[in-house]
Design a protein around this motif. Structure first.
Motif, PDB file in Angstrom:
ATOM      1  N   LYS A 236      -1.415 -25.816   0.089  1.00  0.00           N
ATOM      2  CA  LYS A 236      -1.501 -24.415  -0.268  1.00  0.00           C
ATOM      3  C   LYS A 236      -1.247 -24.220  -1.752  1.00  0.00           C
ATOM      4  CE  LYS A 236       0.518 -23.775   4.239  1.00  0.00           C
ATOM      5  NZ  LYS A 236       0.134 -22.764   5.155  1.00  0.00           N
ATOM      6  N   ILE A 237      -2.006 -23.340  -2.361  1.00  0.00           N
ATOM      7  CA  ILE A 237      -1.844 -23.050  -3.783  1.00  0.00           C
ATOM      8  C   ILE A 237      -1.801 -21.544  -3.971  1.00  0.00           C
ATOM      9  CG2 ILE A 237      -2.953 -23.182  -6.057  1.00  0.00           C
ATOM     10  CD1 ILE A 237      -4.150 -25.825  -5.228  1.00  0.00           C
ATOM     11  N   TYR A 238      -0.873 -21.094  -4.803  1.00  0.00           N
ATOM     12  CA  TYR A 238      -0.829 -19.671  -5.091  1.00  0.00           C
ATOM     13  C   TYR A 238      -0.151 -19.431  -6.423  1.00  0.00           C
ATOM     14  CZ  TYR A 238       4.141 -19.490  -3.717  1.00  0.00           C
ATOM     15  OH  TYR A 238       5.490 -19.681  -3.625  1.00  0.00           O
ATOM     16  N   GLY A 239      -0.429 -18.278  -7.045  1.00  0.00           N
ATOM     17  CA  GLY A 239       0.198 -17.911  -8.302  1.00  0.00           C
ATOM     18  C   GLY A 239       1.455 -17.111  -8.055  1.00  0.00           C
ATOM     19  N   LEU A 240       2.330 -17.091  -9.044  1.00  0.00           N
ATOM     20  CA  LEU A 240       3.567 -16.316  -8.948  1.00  0.00           C
ATOM     21  C   LEU A 240       3.408 -15.043  -9.767  1.00  0.00           C
ATOM     22  CD1 LEU A 240       6.211 -19.166  -9.307  1.00  0.00           C
ATOM     23  CD2 LEU A 240       5.190 -18.218  -7.251  1.00  0.00           C
ATOM     24  N   TYR A 241       3.543 -13.924  -9.087  1.00  0.00           N
ATOM     25  CA  TYR A 241       3.291 -12.639  -9.716  1.00  0.00           C
ATOM     26  C   TYR A 241       4.524 -11.751  -9.670  1.00  0.00           C
ATOM     27  CZ  TYR A 241      -1.716 -13.623  -9.717  1.00  0.00           C
ATOM     28  OH  TYR A 241      -2.948 -14.167  -9.949  1.00  0.00           O
ATOM     29  N   GLY A 242       4.547 -10.769 -10.571  1.00  0.00           N
ATOM     30  CA  GLY A 242       5.583  -9.760 -10.540  1.00  0.00           C
ATOM     31  C   GLY A 242       4.953  -8.391 -10.685  1.00  0.00           C
ATOM     32  N   ARG A 243       5.733  -7.353 -10.408  1.00  0.00           N
ATOM     33  CA  ARG A 243       5.267  -5.989 -10.585  1.00  0.00           C
ATOM     34  C   ARG A 243       6.135  -5.306 -11.642  1.00  0.00           C
ATOM     35  NH1 ARG A 243       0.306  -5.169  -8.361  1.00  0.00           N
ATOM     36  NH2 ARG A 243       0.225  -5.786  -6.192  1.00  0.00           N
ATOM     37  N   PRO A 244       5.624  -4.258 -12.273  1.00  0.00           N
ATOM     38  CA  PRO A 244       6.480  -3.488 -13.177  1.00  0.00           C
ATOM     39  C   PRO A 244       7.712  -2.976 -12.436  1.00  0.00           C
ATOM     40  CG  PRO A 244       4.179  -2.841 -13.417  1.00  0.00           C
ATOM     41  CD  PRO A 244       4.243  -3.746 -12.220  1.00  0.00           C
TER      42      PRO A 244
ATOM     43  N   ASP B  38       0.834  -1.201   0.000  1.00  0.00           N
ATOM     44  CA  ASP B  38       0.000   0.000   0.000  1.00  0.00           C
ATOM     45  C   ASP B  38       0.870   1.253   0.000  1.00  0.00           C
ATOM     46  OD1 ASP B  38      -2.657  -1.252   0.201  1.00  0.00           O
ATOM     47  OD2 ASP B  38      -1.915  -1.973   2.126  1.00  0.00           O
ATOM     48  N   THR B  39       2.065   1.148   0.564  1.00  0.00           N
ATOM     49  CA  THR B  39       2.996   2.286   0.521  1.00  0.00           C
ATOM     50  C   THR B  39       3.369   2.603  -0.917  1.00  0.00           C
ATOM     51  OG1 THR B  39       3.905   1.420   2.593  1.00  0.00           O
ATOM     52  CG2 THR B  39       5.102   3.213   1.534  1.00  0.00           C
ATOM     53  N   ARG B  40       3.673   1.576  -1.679  1.00  0.00           N
ATOM     54  CA  ARG B  40       4.038   1.767  -3.087  1.00  0.00           C
ATOM     55  C   ARG B  40       2.882   2.375  -3.876  1.00  0.00           C
ATOM     56  NH1 ARG B  40       7.381  -2.382  -6.942  1.00  0.00           N
ATOM     57  NH2 ARG B  40       6.572  -1.737  -8.977  1.00  0.00           N
ATOM     58  N   VAL B  41       1.682   1.886  -3.630  1.00  0.00           N
ATOM     59  CA  VAL B  41       0.504   2.441  -4.306  1.00  0.00           C
ATOM     60  C   VAL B  41       0.331   3.912  -3.970  1.00  0.00           C
ATOM     61  CG1 VAL B  41      -2.020   2.330  -4.439  1.00  0.00           C
ATOM     62  CG2 VAL B  41      -0.674   0.218  -4.476  1.00  0.00           C
ATOM     63  N   SER B  42       0.513   4.255  -2.703  1.00  0.00           N
ATOM     64  CA  SER B  42       0.357   5.652  -2.280  1.00  0.00           C
ATOM     65  C   SER B  42       1.410   6.554  -2.912  1.00  0.00           C
ATOM     66  CB  SER B  42       0.447   5.746  -0.752  1.00  0.00           C
ATOM     67  OG  SER B  42      -0.609   5.028  -0.142  1.00  0.00           O
ATOM     68  N   MET B  43       2.588   5.999  -3.212  1.00  0.00           N
ATOM     69  CA  MET B  43       3.666   6.786  -3.811  1.00  0.00           C
ATOM     70  C   MET B  43       3.542   6.899  -5.326  1.00  0.00           C
ATOM     71  SD  MET B  43       6.784   5.123  -1.624  1.00  0.00           S
ATOM     72  CE  MET B  43       8.111   5.918  -2.506  1.00  0.00           C
ATOM     73  N   PHE B  44       3.277   5.757  -5.995  1.00  0.00           N
ATOM     74  CA  PHE B  44       3.398   5.708  -7.450  1.00  0.00           C
ATOM     75  C   PHE B  44       2.121   5.316  -8.178  1.00  0.00           C
ATOM     76  CE2 PHE B  44       7.700   4.524  -5.797  1.00  0.00           C
ATOM     77  CZ  PHE B  44       8.348   5.696  -6.188  1.00  0.00           C
ATOM     78  N   GLY B  45       1.019   5.110  -7.432  1.00  0.00           N
ATOM     79  CA  GLY B  45      -0.226   4.717  -8.070  1.00  0.00           C
ATOM     80  C   GLY B  45      -0.356   3.207  -8.162  1.00  0.00           C
ATOM     81  N   ARG B  46      -1.554   2.763  -8.502  1.00  0.00           N
ATOM     82  CA  ARG B  46      -1.821   1.324  -8.552  1.00  0.00           C
ATOM     83  C   ARG B  46      -1.348   0.734  -9.877  1.00  0.00           C
ATOM     84  NH1 ARG B  46      -4.385  -1.617  -5.127  1.00  0.00           N
ATOM     85  NH2 ARG B  46      -5.217   0.232  -4.064  1.00  0.00           N
ATOM     86  N   GLU B  47      -0.696  -0.431  -9.792  1.00  0.00           N
ATOM     87  CA  GLU B  47      -0.203  -1.135 -10.974  1.00  0.00           C
ATOM     88  C   GLU B  47      -0.813  -2.537 -10.985  1.00  0.00           C
ATOM     89  OE1 GLU B  47       4.387   0.391 -10.351  1.00  0.00           O
ATOM     90  OE2 GLU B  47       3.377  -0.985  -8.976  1.00  0.00           O
ATOM     91  N   GLU B  48      -0.938  -3.092 -12.163  1.00  0.00           N
ATOM     92  CA  GLU B  48      -1.400  -4.468 -12.277  1.00  0.00           C
ATOM     93  C   GLU B  48      -0.256  -5.425 -11.971  1.00  0.00           C
ATOM     94  OE1 GLU B  48      -4.367  -5.974 -12.820  1.00  0.00           O
ATOM     95  OE2 GLU B  48      -5.205  -3.974 -12.498  1.00  0.00           O
ATOM     96  N   ALA B  49      -0.541  -6.446 -11.167  1.00  0.00           N
ATOM     97  CA  ALA B  49       0.446  -7.501 -10.953  1.00  0.00           C
ATOM     98  C   ALA B  49       0.429  -8.424 -12.160  1.00  0.00           C
ATOM     99  CB  ALA B  49       0.110  -8.291  -9.685  1.00  0.00           C
ATOM    100  N   GLY B  50       1.587  -8.671 -12.748  1.00  0.00           N
ATOM    101  CA  GLY B  50       1.676  -9.508 -13.941  1.00  0.00           C
ATOM    102  C   GLY B  50       1.898 -10.968 -13.588  1.00  0.00           C
ATOM    103  N   TYR B  51       0.967 -11.828 -13.976  1.00  0.00           N
ATOM    104  CA  TYR B  51       1.108 -13.254 -13.698  1.00  0.00           C
ATOM    105  C   TYR B  51       2.247 -13.821 -14.538  1.00  0.00           C
ATOM    106  CZ  TYR B  51      -0.272 -18.160 -13.126  1.00  0.00           C
ATOM    107  OH  TYR B  51      -0.302 -19.497 -12.834  1.00  0.00           O
ATOM    108  N   THR B  52       3.103 -14.618 -13.942  1.00  0.00           N
ATOM    109  CA  THR B  52       4.279 -15.148 -14.638  1.00  0.00           C
ATOM    110  C   THR B  52       3.962 -16.366 -15.496  1.00  0.00           C
ATOM    111  OG1 THR B  52       4.888 -16.637 -12.824  1.00  0.00           O
ATOM    112  CG2 THR B  52       5.760 -14.383 -12.743  1.00  0.00           C
ATOM    113  N   GLY B  53       2.750 -16.916 -15.369  1.00  0.00           N
ATOM    114  CA  GLY B  53       2.415 -18.119 -16.106  1.00  0.00           C
ATOM    115  C   GLY B  53       2.692 -19.389 -15.325  1.00  0.00           C
ATOM    116  N   LEU B  54       3.261 -19.247 -14.128  1.00  0.00           N
ATOM    117  CA  LEU B  54       3.582 -20.402 -13.292  1.00  0.00           C
ATOM    118  C   LEU B  54       2.806 -20.324 -11.987  1.00  0.00           C
ATOM    119  CD1 LEU B  54       7.484 -20.409 -13.670  1.00  0.00           C
ATOM    120  CD2 LEU B  54       5.819 -21.739 -14.984  1.00  0.00           C
ATOM    121  N   SER B  55       2.379 -21.482 -11.495  1.00  0.00           N
ATOM    122  CA  SER B  55       1.770 -21.540 -10.179  1.00  0.00           C
ATOM    123  C   SER B  55       2.590 -22.477  -9.311  1.00  0.00           C
ATOM    124  CB  SER B  55       0.323 -22.026 -10.255  1.00  0.00           C
ATOM    125  OG  SER B  55       0.296 -23.419 -10.513  1.00  0.00           O
TER     126      SER B  55
END
Length: 387
Positions: free
Chosen positions: A250-258, A148-165
């Motif tokens: 547990k299951i989760y996706g792997l994400y990255g940010r710009p 939320d700190t990053r969002v408050s500084m630079f705005g909201r960005e989409e998390a990019g799914y890496t294609g791997l879970s």
């Protein structure tokens, strides 16, 4: 404000907690805010490598209190038809002699949610979802991928799914993997598995595969999804993998940010995954956050010697030097981690055999591997001195 310089830290995970200890030791007054309401389980386990342990060792007595196991043995196993069996076995027991520390496996157990920053010449006001506010000389965002700190500084960005879970769990150590603590890897056709020894005769493990986007979470998966996972071909992999798979939790996706070119704005700075979220294929996530903390605190001590509220120009110098050191290194590691994840889960028998051959070639020169690993862990500290 109090006579001590108050610092607000957003996020009470491992990075925020370690940073708070360092700031306290250096004469600051850190206040840590965490958005979740209570301690809960987060993640599976954490591998502390020499770079991370070097930083934690600067906190008096801390390493003596960390409960974990020294990981000295790496095994890599292929499950590919016509190329099955052990690819390579590597002994890391001499790593402390090369890099000062070895590999220590530990596990971690885990509201005020930051929603706005109001920056002033000599302080920052922080607003939270529950309506409360606070102020400090400066703010450090240690609040992870969904910062939320990053969002408050630079705005909201989409998390990019890496294609791997990833699917992971904690299981009793299979008989085949006893008695030595180890990091065990399995490579198949379009899939990869990693398991690490934990205390109390347990192993944590994670299975990576290409899949449609999966909601990112560490919460337990439902019964139907668990049973489907356990019925897949990898549930029959050898050398202990099949036993581990049958406790999928547990299951989760792997994400990255710009990628960001800078991690600071005014009197606010980012640390760890809030700045440079990375997929876990190089096992460097928490350890990179510790490197961040080391350099941020070192620069604060160097340029703000009395721990007084730093003027804007001094704080800008500290933040700029920090980013100049850390942005290039973490940017490279994020790219390397994603590339490794993609290469680990190649599809097609011939492509898998080529991957196996490359792994054998890389790991066969044990002296070169040890020298490269030691340099990777020591490089961030060369010429920098202690905090």
């Amino acid at each position: 404000m109090d006579s001590k310089t108050k610092v607000i830290i957003a996020g009470a995970g491992i990075a925020g907690s370690v940073l708070a200890i360092f700031l306290k030791l250096k004469g600051y007054e850190p206040v840590v805010y965490e958005k979740i309401p209570e301690v809960t389980y987060a993640g599976l386990a954490l591998l502390l490598s020499p770079n991370g342990l070097r930083v934690l060792n600067l906190i008096p007595g801390l390493l003596d209190k960390i409960r974990g196991l020294q990981e000295d043995k790496f095994t890599h196993t292929s499950t590919v038809p016509d190329d099955e069996g052990l690819l390579i076995e590597f002994d890391f027991s001499t790593l402390p002699a090369h890099a000062g520390f070895g590999l220590l496996r530990m596990y971690i157990v885990w509201g005020h949610q930051l929603v706005a920053l109001d920056q002033h010449a000599d302080h920052v006001e922080v607003a939270f979802v529950n309506g409360t506010k606070d102020a400090a000389s400066f703010v450090v965002g240690c609040d992870g991928l969904h910062s939320d700190t990053r969002v408050s500084m630079f705005g909201r960005e989409e998390a990019g799914y890496t294609g791997l879970s990833q699917t992971g769990g904690v299981s009793p150590i299979p008989e085949e993997l006893k008695p030595e603590p180890r990091v065990a890897c399995w490579y198949g056709d379009g899939a990869y598995m990693l398991a690490l020894t934990m205390p109390d005769n347990q192993m944590s493990w994670a299975f990576t595969m290409p899949e449609p986007e999966e909601k990112e979470t560490w919460r337990a998966t439902d019964k139907e999804r668990k049973e489907a996972f356990q019925a897949c071909p990898w549930s029959q992999w050898p050398l202990g993998a099949r036993e581990l798979v049958h406790t999928a939790k547990k299951i989760y996706g792997l994400y990255g940010r710009p990628e960001l070119s800078t991690w600071h704005k005014g009197r606010v700075i980012l640390v760890g995954d809030a700045a440079h979220p990375t997929s876990p294929h190089l096992g460097r996530c928490a350890n990179q956050a510790f490197e961040d903390i080391y350099h941020l605190v070192r620069l604060l001590v160097q340029h703000n010697t009395d721990a007084a509220p730093p003027p804007s120009d001094v704080l800008a110098k500290i933040f700029e030097e920090y980013c100049a050191l850390r942005v290039p290194r973490t940017s490279r590691l994020v790219k390397e981690a994603r590339a490794m994840g993609e290469s680990n889960v190649v599809q097609g028998i011939e492509a898998c055999k080529a991957r196996n051959a490359a792994l054998r070639a890389v790991w066969s020169n044990k002296q070169a591997v040890m020298a490269q690993v030691a340099d990777m862990y020591l490089q961030p500290f060369v010429g920098q001195g202690e905090i």
